[in-house]
Design an enzyme around this catalytic site. Structure first.
Site, short mmCIF file in Angstrom:
data_model
loop_
_atom_site.label_atom_id
_atom_site.label_comp_id
_atom_site.label_asym_id
_atom_site.label_seq_id
_atom_site.Cartn_x
_atom_site.Cartn_y
_atom_site.Cartn_z
CE LYS A 187 -3.58 -2.56 0.18
NZ LYS A 187 -2.30 -4.35 -0.15
CB CYS A 236 6.51 -11.25 -1.44
SG CYS A 236 6.24 -11.12 0.87
CD GLU A 283 -3.45 -8.79 0.08
OE1 GLU A 283 -3.28 -6.77 -0.76
OE2 GLU A 283 -3.55 -9.44 0.78
CB SER A 309 -2.71 -11.86 -1.35
OG SER A 309 -1.03 -11.90 -1.74
#
Length: 614
Positions: A124, A193, A489, A515
């Site tokens: 975000k 990630c 999510e 997600s």
């Protein structure tokens, strides 16, 4: 000629007090004649994608000062969606986007900064800063912390990421040794990630929007080459700031760069690389902040003509962001779209007069530059670390295979259908989204009975308890921006469907979101949401839902009259209408209630409806 905004606080006798305070921050006489450039950092020890950013703001600041500017750094908040996942912490994730946007606006406008460098990375934070940049419309450049290296363990034949750890944690067939090995190996370094999840998707999109430098979305956080992106960002922001204020060149402003055509380029990239569905939410929000008339209709149109040119985790176990970089990064994908006539190549960027000029310089297929080839050979070291720029490993060769490689040409696309699609029907009149790149083609057309739950928590419990069966369409409602609130999510429900062997046997439909790590037949952003009177709130367990991705449709098999009768029955509930049937054990704070009061449905980007304040 525009006047430097900072002159409001640095010039004139009546600003003696403000100058006294500026001097207390270290400014000298000569500094009051220079542009003041805000550096919005997002360092935090809570988030692996941001844990290495602490000193990078000052790295940029020093370069700004060398180039003739005055740098002033401040911090924003940053929520880790993975750590906040699966509990009430996720209620705060999407609302944090607006808080970040507001905080950047507050700091920049309160102190009359002339320009802005955004040091972002995760889910975000990049969108929040992008919203602020479009809102402020002052010279800006984005530089992200970079992606994490993919993980490795002797107990897995493929590279690992966060989703692997989540899935195996509830796989009853996995040993404790396997679970521990995955947990320890899935996230080995600092950085966002390692797959094409939301964070990396958004950092890639800033390249396509023209607001960041080549490599921003794909160059590993750990690699020494990334330092040059931060240094160049510092130099470049001073250059474009002076072009605006001293040469009256408004072409360097965010709204002149991130035009409607640039948003189309970003969405085309997103579709081609099978990015996170969250990117749709964030692009719509950023467009609104900049007054760009970019809507779900445009996304739907693009999704029908842009093919999928890149397939990255979670859509495959073969490739991660480090592999995308080796194949030429975002520029490599954009160049293939350009060769296919699917790009607006005359839009400006922060690093080149036109996007075409940037592609000519940075595309590994056409440039012939040894320096560019060396840059894109930057690879992983495979050493766990939380330190930026800590290794200089290079791949021996580039992946320039556009037939069977990570990035493919339009002629050899993974599929003619792009990686994202917008579906519409009586259950989603204003649309919903699905990441087609993560859906097995055998279930692109799917029909089954609804299994309705009114919270993510209940869905998780019922999936793990074996109540959800093959063929079901799990409907999770009242999880939208207003109904959640916060539009959680649904990574845990989708991951648990996989761990129960139902990944290709069930669909999941929600007014919440997913997600970037989600794959499978997961359809989110149903609009209008249940709490706003959307038809998803009228569905009952056992109703048959028909999903048809090729024809972009989704419908509950009920007649208009049946839906109207259910809507009347709902209205008769009075103040209990369009709310969960049973009270949820969910603590909703005052700040979340305030967010819910103004939140729009996902088709509007889940932004605040400011008309309610008129």
């Amino acid at each position: 000629m525009p006047v430097y905004r900072s002159k409001t606080t640095t010039s004139g006798r009546n600003m003696a007090g403000a100058r006294a305070l500026w001097r207390a921050t270290g400014m000298k006489d000569e500094d009051f004649q220079k542009p003041i450039i805000a550096v919005a950092n997002s360092f935090t020890q809570f988030v692996p994608g941001h844990v290495h950013l602490k000193d990078l703001g000052q790295l940029v600041a020093r370069e700004i000062e060398k180039a003739g500017g005055v740098a002033k750094e401040f911090n924003t908040i940053a929520v880790d969606d993975g750590i906040a996942m699966g509990h009430d912490g996720m209620l705060y994730s999407l609302p944090s986007r607006d808080i970040i946007a507001d905080s950047v606006e507050y700091m920049v406008n309160a102190h009359c900064a002339d320009a802005l460098v955004c040091i972002s990375n995760c889910d975000k934070i990049t969108p929040g800063m992008l919203m602020a940049a479009m809102r402020l419309n002052i010279p800006v450049i984005f530089v992200s912390g970079g992606p994490m290296e993919a993980g490795k363990t002797r107990l897995a034949e493929h590279k690992l990421d966060l989703v692997d750890a989540i899935v195996i944690g509830t796989d009853k067939n996995a040993s404790d040794e396997q679970v521990e090995a995955y947990e320890r190996s899935a996230c080995p370094t600092c950085g966002s990630c390692s797959g094409m999840f939301t964070a990396n998707s958004m950092n890639c999109l800033t390249e396509a929007l023209g607001l960041s430098l080549p490599g921003n979305g794909s160059l590993l956080a750990t690699h020494a080459d990334r330092e040059q992106l931060f240094l160049e960002a510092g130099r470049r922001i001073v250059e474009i700031t002076k072009r605006y204020y001293e040469q009256d060149d408004a072409s360097v402003l965010p709204r002149a760069i991130a035009t409607f055509e640039a948003f189309e380029n970003a969405m085309a990239l997103d579709i081609a690389m099978g990015g996170s569905t969250n990117t749709i939410l964030h692009l719509l929000a950023a467009a609104q902040e900049g007054g760009v008339p970019f809507t779900m209709t445009d996304i739907d149109r693009l999704s029908r003509k842009v093919p999928q040119l890149c397939k990255v985790a979670p859509n495959t176990q073969k490739y991660h962001m480090e592999d995308v970089h080796r194949a030429g990064g975002v520029v490599g994908i954009l160049a293939e779209l350009n060769r296919g006539g699917l790009l607006h190549n005359q839009v400006p960027t922060v690093h080149s007069k036109t996007l075409q000029e940037g592609l000519d310089q940075w595309d590994i297929i056409s440039t012939g530059s040894d320096a560019v080839a060396t840059f894109y050979r930057a690879g992983p070291a495979g050493i766990p670390t939380q330190v930026a720029f800590s290794q200089a490993t290079r791949w021996p060769t580039l992946d320039a295979d556009r037939v069977e490689g990570c990035i493919r040409s339009v002629e050899h696309a993974y599929s003619k259908e792009g990686g994202l699609a917008v579906l519409r029907g009586n259950i989603a009149l204003d649309g919903c989204v699905v990441k087609t790149s993560g859906v097995d083609e055998s279930i692109w057309v799917f029909e089954g009975p609804a299994y309705v739950v009114e919270s993510q928590d209940q869905a998780v419990k019922d999936i793990l308890d074996g109540k959800v069966k093959a063929g079901d369409v799990v409907v999770i409602r009242y999880e939208g921006p207003r109904g959640g609130p916060g539009m959680q999510e649904m990574l845990y429900p989708t991951s648990y469907l996989k761990s129960q062997g139902l990944g290709k046997a069930c669909a999941l439909l929600t007014d919440g979101r997913f997600s970037g790590g989600t794959s499978g037949l997961s359809i989110g952003h149903v609009s209008p949401e249940a709490a706003a009177g959307g038809a998803i709130g009228l569905v009952e367990t056992g109703d048959i839902i028909h999903i048809d991705i090729p024809n972009r449709s989704i419908n509950v098999k009920l007649s208009n009259q049946e839906l109207a009768e259910r809507r009347d029955a709902m209205a008769a509930k009075g103040n209990k209408a369009w709310k969960p049937i049973e009270a949820r054990p969910r603590k909703v704070s005052a700040s979340l209630k305030a967010y819910a009061m103004l939140a729009t449905s996902a088709d509007k980007g889940a932004v605040r409806d400011l008309s309610k304040l008129d």
